[in-house]
Motif scaffolding. Sequence first.
Motif, PDB file in Angstrom:
ATOM      1  N   ASP A  96      53.124  90.593  90.088  1.00 16.16           N
ATOM      2  CA  ASP A  96      52.028  89.704  89.469  1.00 16.16           C
ATOM      3  C   ASP A  96      52.284  88.066  89.900  1.00 16.16           C
ATOM      4  OD1 ASP A  96      51.673  91.428  87.135  1.00 16.16           O
ATOM      5  OD2 ASP A  96      52.697  89.542  85.915  1.00 16.16           O
ATOM      6  N   LEU A  97      53.487  87.427  90.789  1.00 14.75           N
ATOM      7  CA  LEU A  97      53.127  86.698  91.338  1.00 14.75           C
ATOM      8  C   LEU A  97      53.009  86.622  92.622  1.00 14.75           C
ATOM      9  CD1 LEU A  97      57.374  86.132  90.927  1.00 14.75           C
ATOM     10  CD2 LEU A  97      55.364  84.574  89.960  1.00 14.75           C
ATOM     11  N   ALA A  98      52.737  87.671  93.044  1.00 10.81           N
ATOM     12  CA  ALA A  98      51.935  87.775  94.698  1.00 10.81           C
ATOM     13  C   ALA A  98      50.196  87.657  94.574  1.00 10.81           C
ATOM     14  CB  ALA A  98      52.139  89.291  95.080  1.00 10.81           C
ATOM     15  N   VAL A  99      49.779  88.439  92.862  1.00 12.59           N
ATOM     16  CA  VAL A  99      48.154  87.956  93.096  1.00 12.59           C
ATOM     17  C   VAL A  99      48.509  86.831  91.986  1.00 12.59           C
ATOM     18  CG1 VAL A  99      46.458  88.057  90.879  1.00 12.59           C
ATOM     19  CG2 VAL A  99      47.906  90.143  91.967  1.00 12.59           C
ATOM     20  N   LEU A 100      49.162  85.705  92.083  1.00 11.62           N
ATOM     21  CA  LEU A 100      49.138  84.443  91.966  1.00 11.62           C
ATOM     22  C   LEU A 100      49.350  84.108  92.773  1.00 11.62           C
ATOM     23  CD1 LEU A 100      49.557  82.511  89.597  1.00 11.62           C
ATOM     24  CD2 LEU A 100      51.551  81.676  89.486  1.00 11.62           C
ATOM     25  N   ASP A 133      44.481  92.462  82.890  1.00 10.11           N
ATOM     26  CA  ASP A 133      45.522  92.779  81.791  1.00 10.11           C
ATOM     27  C   ASP A 133      46.387  91.758  82.672  1.00 10.11           C
ATOM     28  OD1 ASP A 133      45.195  94.275  79.978  1.00 10.11           O
ATOM     29  OD2 ASP A 133      45.863  96.032  80.229  1.00 10.11           O
ATOM     30  N   LEU A 134      46.506  92.229  84.145  1.00  9.77           N
ATOM     31  CA  LEU A 134      47.192  91.194  84.866  1.00  9.77           C
ATOM     32  C   LEU A 134      46.342  89.716  84.949  1.00  9.77           C
ATOM     33  CD1 LEU A 134      48.584  91.932  88.343  1.00  9.77           C
ATOM     34  CD2 LEU A 134      47.413  89.779  87.626  1.00  9.77           C
ATOM     35  N   ILE A 135      45.488  89.616  84.624  1.00 12.43           N
ATOM     36  CA  ILE A 135      44.435  88.566  84.988  1.00 12.43           C
ATOM     37  C   ILE A 135      44.771  88.082  83.590  1.00 12.43           C
ATOM     38  CG2 ILE A 135      42.025  86.784  84.840  1.00 12.43           C
ATOM     39  CD1 ILE A 135      43.510  88.281  87.930  1.00 12.43           C
ATOM     40  N   GLY A 136      44.897  88.487  82.892  1.00 11.95           N
ATOM     41  CA  GLY A 136      45.146  87.664  81.094  1.00 11.95           C
ATOM     42  C   GLY A 136      46.240  87.396  81.460  1.00 11.95           C
ATOM     43  N   ARG A 137      47.065  87.868  81.916  1.00 12.22           N
ATOM     44  CA  ARG A 137      48.585  87.600  81.546  1.00 12.22           C
ATOM     45  C   ARG A 137      49.035  86.414  82.419  1.00 12.22           C
ATOM     46  NH1 ARG A 137      50.289  92.873  82.849  1.00 12.22           N
ATOM     47  NH2 ARG A 137      50.646  92.670  84.420  1.00 12.22           N
ATOM     48  N   LEU A 138      48.055  85.972  83.527  1.00 11.14           N
ATOM     49  CA  LEU A 138      48.550  84.734  84.312  1.00 11.14           C
ATOM     50  C   LEU A 138      47.552  83.605  83.787  1.00 11.14           C
ATOM     51  CD1 LEU A 138      47.896  85.743  88.129  1.00 11.14           C
ATOM     52  CD2 LEU A 138      50.120  85.192  86.885  1.00 11.14           C
ATOM     53  N   ALA A 139      46.397  83.681  82.966  1.00  4.09           N
ATOM     54  CA  ALA A 139      46.051  83.425  81.981  1.00  4.09           C
ATOM     55  C   ALA A 139      46.556  83.287  80.845  1.00  4.09           C
ATOM     56  CB  ALA A 139      44.285  83.831  81.605  1.00  4.09           C
ATOM     57  N   GLU A 140      47.059  83.638  80.145  1.00  2.00           N
ATOM     58  CA  GLU A 140      47.765  83.709  78.946  1.00  2.00           C
ATOM     59  C   GLU A 140      48.911  82.005  79.289  1.00  2.00           C
ATOM     60  OE1 GLU A 140      50.799  86.347  76.886  1.00  2.00           O
ATOM     61  OE2 GLU A 140      48.464  86.826  76.256  1.00  2.00           O
ATOM     62  N   ARG A 141      49.215  82.245  80.772  1.00  3.51           N
ATOM     63  CA  ARG A 141      50.522  81.322  80.579  1.00  3.51           C
ATOM     64  C   ARG A 141      49.621  80.670  81.123  1.00  3.51           C
ATOM     65  NH1 ARG A 141      52.752  86.119  81.069  1.00  3.51           N
ATOM     66  NH2 ARG A 141      54.605  86.679  80.390  1.00  3.51           N
ATOM     67  N   ASP A 142      48.370  79.915  81.243  1.00  2.37           N
ATOM     68  CA  ASP A 142      47.939  78.872  81.640  1.00  2.37           C
ATOM     69  C   ASP A 142      48.257  78.556  82.982  1.00  2.37           C
ATOM     70  OD1 ASP A 142      45.982  77.282  81.660  1.00  2.37           O
ATOM     71  OD2 ASP A 142      47.408  74.799  80.958  1.00  2.37           O
ATOM     72  N   LEU A 143      48.324  79.519  84.066  1.00  2.00           N
ATOM     73  CA  LEU A 143      49.054  79.129  85.354  1.00  2.00           C
ATOM     74  C   LEU A 143      47.359  79.628  86.119  1.00  2.00           C
ATOM     75  CD1 LEU A 143      52.479  81.365  85.384  1.00  2.00           C
ATOM     76  CD2 LEU A 143      51.433  79.163  85.947  1.00  2.00           C
ATOM     77  N   ASP A 194      56.226  83.757 105.770  1.00  2.00           N
ATOM     78  CA  ASP A 194      56.051  85.224 106.901  1.00  2.00           C
ATOM     79  C   ASP A 194      57.409  85.696 107.420  1.00  2.00           C
ATOM     80  OD1 ASP A 194      54.229  87.384 106.745  1.00  2.00           O
ATOM     81  OD2 ASP A 194      52.958  85.935 108.600  1.00  2.00           O
ATOM     82  N   ASP A 195      57.309  83.899 107.696  1.00  2.00           N
ATOM     83  CA  ASP A 195      59.058  83.553 108.714  1.00  2.00           C
ATOM     84  C   ASP A 195      60.013  83.796 107.261  1.00  2.00           C
ATOM     85  OD1 ASP A 195      58.294  82.851 110.848  1.00  2.00           O
ATOM     86  OD2 ASP A 195      58.346  80.813 110.979  1.00  2.00           O
ATOM     87  N   ALA A 196      59.470  83.551 105.732  1.00  2.00           N
ATOM     88  CA  ALA A 196      60.975  83.260 105.270  1.00  2.00           C
ATOM     89  C   ALA A 196      60.770  85.077 104.460  1.00  2.00           C
ATOM     90  CB  ALA A 196      60.825  82.492 104.044  1.00  2.00           C
ATOM     91  N   GLY A 197      59.653  86.132 105.475  1.00  2.00           N
ATOM     92  CA  GLY A 197      59.857  87.798 104.540  1.00  2.00           C
ATOM     93  C   GLY A 197      59.548  87.373 103.362  1.00  2.00           C
ATOM     94  N   LEU A 198      58.576  86.329 102.389  1.00  2.00           N
ATOM     95  CA  LEU A 198      57.800  86.211 102.050  1.00  2.00           C
ATOM     96  C   LEU A 198      56.537  86.582 101.896  1.00  2.00           C
ATOM     97  CD1 LEU A 198      60.028  82.736 100.275  1.00  2.00           C
ATOM     98  CD2 LEU A 198      60.483  85.301  99.566  1.00  2.00           C
ATOM     99  N   ALA A 199      55.524  86.895 102.504  1.00  2.00           N
ATOM    100  CA  ALA A 199      53.978  86.986 103.028  1.00  2.00           C
ATOM    101  C   ALA A 199      54.296  88.732 102.108  1.00  2.00           C
ATOM    102  CB  ALA A 199      54.247  86.542 104.330  1.00  2.00           C
TER     103      ALA A 199
END
Length: 201
Positions: A108-112, A137-147, A188-193
């Motif tokens: 979910d965080l990656a999509v956000l 559903d994933l889009i809905g979860r992010l929208a539900e939290r107003d993100l 990328d450098d932090a390995g988070l991408a």
Amino acid sequence: MGQRDAELDRELADLPSELRWREWMRRIEAVLFASATPVAREDLARVVGQGASIDLLIEDLAVDLEGRPYEVAQVGKAWMLRTRAAYAPAIRAAADVDSQALNLSEYDLAVLAAIAYHQPVSRDGLKDIFGKEISRDLIGRLAERDLIGTGPREPRRGAPYTFVTTEAFLAAFGMESLRDLPDPEQLDDAGLAGPSGATEV
């Protein structure tokens, strides 16, 4: 002017100018304290005298709060009170902040993040980034939290909605604006991408 506005003496003409300014600062602090979301300039203007500078009042309030465990933070074109980072461990140790957590999966965080970096982006655009369909559903979860919210429709057949991040997104991640997003190379450098390249611009 609404009923609520009529009950509030905004001008405070009976007070000396210094006390009037301090009262306006306190009103802004009270509004920010009571609000769960960032408060826009036009809303803050409802509690101070006509022509009073919201920016100067906010600056003075920020100075007034130095040394306190919270501060005024700008989020987009609005403001909120935010606990200073140094007090995060104490809050976690004593307060019930779990209920306020985003409770989002890594995916979910990656999509956000992809929406944040590629906005406005449609579900088809996200499919191109991740190589698979992103569920409603994933889009809905992010929208539900107003993100996220809906952006402009894409100018193509079916005119699909696009998605953009919100001021609540900025507030949740402690950013003033999207310029505060980490540089994709830093991620990328932090390995988070991640292997999906979800944050590549």
